[in-house]
Every structure is written in C-alpha cells, then in structure tokens.
Design a protein around this motif. Sequence first.
Motif, PDB file in Angstrom:
ATOM      1  N   ASN A  64       0.831  -1.215   0.000  1.00 36.28           N
ATOM      2  CA  ASN A  64       0.000   0.000   0.000  1.00 36.28           C
ATOM      3  C   ASN A  64       0.866   1.265   0.000  1.00 36.28           C
ATOM      4  O   ASN A  64       0.362   2.346  -0.274  1.00 36.28           O
ATOM      5  CB  ASN A  64      -0.993  -0.008   1.173  1.00 36.28           C
ATOM      6  N   CYS A  65       2.151   1.128   0.323  1.00 41.88           N
ATOM      7  CA  CYS A  65       3.047   2.290   0.294  1.00 41.88           C
ATOM      8  C   CYS A  65       3.626   2.498  -1.103  1.00 41.88           C
ATOM      9  O   CYS A  65       4.430   3.421  -1.300  1.00 41.88           O
ATOM     10  CB  CYS A  65       4.216   2.109   1.248  1.00 41.88           C
ATOM     11  N   GLY A  83       7.356   0.119  -3.272  1.00 47.26           N
ATOM     12  CA  GLY A  83       8.123   1.310  -2.944  1.00 47.26           C
ATOM     13  C   GLY A  83       9.577   1.042  -2.573  1.00 47.26           C
ATOM     14  O   GLY A  83      10.349   1.977  -2.395  1.00 47.26           O
TER      15      GLY A  83
END
Length: 371
Positions: free
Chosen positions: A70-71, A82
Amino acid sequence: MPDLDLPQRQLTDALMLTGFWYRALPADRIHRNHLYKATLLEIPLVIGRDRLGQPFALRDACPHRGMPLNCGRFDGENLECGYHGWQFDVHDGQCQLIPSLTADQKLKIDRIYAGSYACEEQDSFIWVFIPDPAPPAAGFAPRIEAPDAAPQIEKFTGKYKSAYLQAEMPVSIDHGIIGLMDPAHGPFVHQAWWWRTQRSIHEKKKNFEPIPNGFRMSAHTPSSNSAPYKLLRLYADADSITTTIDFVLPNLRTETIRAGKYWFSSLTTVTPITRSQCRIDVVAAWNLFRWVPFVPDLLKFVFAKFVEQDRRTMELQAEGLQHNPHLMLIDDADRPAKWYFQLKAAHLEAKRTGIEMKHPMPGPVTLKWRS
Ligand code: FES
Ligand SMILES: [Fe+2]
C-alpha cells in the motif's frame, strides 16, 4: 429441568473460517487509482480499483522482502513496490517488472506473484474470497479462484433503496456472532420508548428449521412489541406481514420482511478482523417508503442506534472477557448460539474428513423464550 451447559472456558482461539467470502470495505470509499488498507482474518490486504473501476485485493506484503504494497505507487493498472520497484498486475498479482535485472539476466519473472485474492463488488461492499491456506509456495502461486459468487441481498423488485452501516467490536468473531443472534438482550440493550421496554417483555415461541450450512427462523408475523413493524402495518394487513431470518456459515444473517408488494431485506455480516476484533456490517435494501423523503433517514437512524447499542455492549463485555471468565449457554434463548458452535464444528469436521457435513439440527425445532 432446563438444559444448562456446564460452565465452560471461553475459547481463546476463536477459529476464523477460511474458504468463504468476506466483506472488506464499503464500495463507495474505494476510488479509482487509489490504494486502501484492510485486514481480514489477520491477513493484511491492499485494496483498490483499477482505472476502469474494477476492484482488486492483494496481500499487503511484497513477495520480494515484505514491504507493504500500500506504500507503493499505483498507475491504475500495475502496482509498483516502494522498496525496489518490482511491479505487479493488481488483478492476478503476477510480477511484470524487476527493474534491477540486466538484459542478460534471464530470471522468469512471470513465475513470481504477489498474493492475490478473488474480489467482487456486491451490494455496497467490496468482498474478498479468503481461500483455505494454500500449500507453502509463497511468491510463486497464482491466486485461488472462488468456487461461487459473493453473497447477495435478495431483492424482490427492480427499484429499491439501500444503505449500509458498520461498527467495529473488540471481541472475537464468535462473541460477535452469538451477540447478533441472541434473542434475549433486546429489552435490556435496545431499550427505547419507540422500540420496546422491559415492561413489554413477553413470551415468544418461534419455529426454526435446518437449512444448508445454517438455520432459519421460519416465516412468521413479526413481534408485536416493535415500532418498525408497527410502521409496516400502515402499509399492509398485519396478517400479511412475514419475516424470515436465516443464519448461514461463516457469518451471514439475512432478514427478509415482506408485506404485500413491499419488502425489506438486510444482510448483516460479522467479519473477523483479528482473533480479538470483529466488524459488523449491515446492508439493507427496501422498496418501502421510497417516495417518502425522510423515512429512509429515520430507518437508518434507528438501525444506527441499534448497532451502536450492540457495539457499546460488546465493548463492555470485552472488559469482562479479558479475565477469561466461565461462560454458559442456556436453553432455549442460547440455543441458536449452540447451533452456531455446532455448525462450525461440523463444518470443520467435514473438511477434515472429506465426508459430507452432518447438520447438527435433526429437524424443525420450536424454541421459547421471553423478550
Ligand atoms: S520489497 Fe518490494 S520490491 Fe523489494
Ligand atoms: Fe442487538
């Protein structure tokens, strides 16, 4: 002599059933090209919609070194981690790109997968299918497809309104569910002048029957001491109003009220978030009062009040449960709770042995209680 189960210790390890669809997040909160976190059965998920609006659900941990996805960055099609920029197709989780590979390095990246879950939008929610734990092949397993579609609310006409409500409860899935099906707490927890009071308690007799994976409170005329049902009587002959309530594993409670050509359906689920936390989601659909502007709001207000009263009660109950007290289930008011535990055990036993599930109810039963 009334049937009283010997005091038993609370199950500290409330088992969460896999192999079922669960509600993850309300659909209207999930926008295109964005990522959202959710937890189901202690599994961290990242949920979103692609650029066409199709929902998806991935395990929120990169198969490379576990970075929460989710990052990462999401372009509406692929999700880029990420940490080292690996890219994954959001729908099947398949790896699309590993930026660190040089032209002569022939690693087969299409064999790598981020954990991916079957996902559907249905009646205001994004549903996710949580399969039985797969054999350990983390990072190299394509997703397991769901054997059936996500549960739906039954609707009886093309035009209807709907609304949803949710509340988190700091108790295990089992306490959440037996609290939901418990007929005896109404006069104490849901006291209100417009609903019912302790003085309105009277004896009730209801017929139950086994249905696949669950039980049904057979169609009956609703309780006379409840205001919403009094409202319904403005629309239809009292005798023509019937309500049917079903409970089906793992966590589905369906209530259908029919009054002539009018109907009200709801599907309530209690979803295990972690072992000690669950969430109740109520989605209702109806064709009553469609043209009366404020009645849906009133209805939602009444439901919200109920759910909040249940939430508050379970919050308090959680304080007591911390001390692992002896608990008991009594006849008949707690019989549905016993059926729930028996159904769950029978389901697990059928899975273990591969032999068809033996339903714990031998046939129709009449229960009596005061509420
Ligand atoms: S942890 Fe995700 S790319 Fe390395
Ligand atoms: Fe309640």
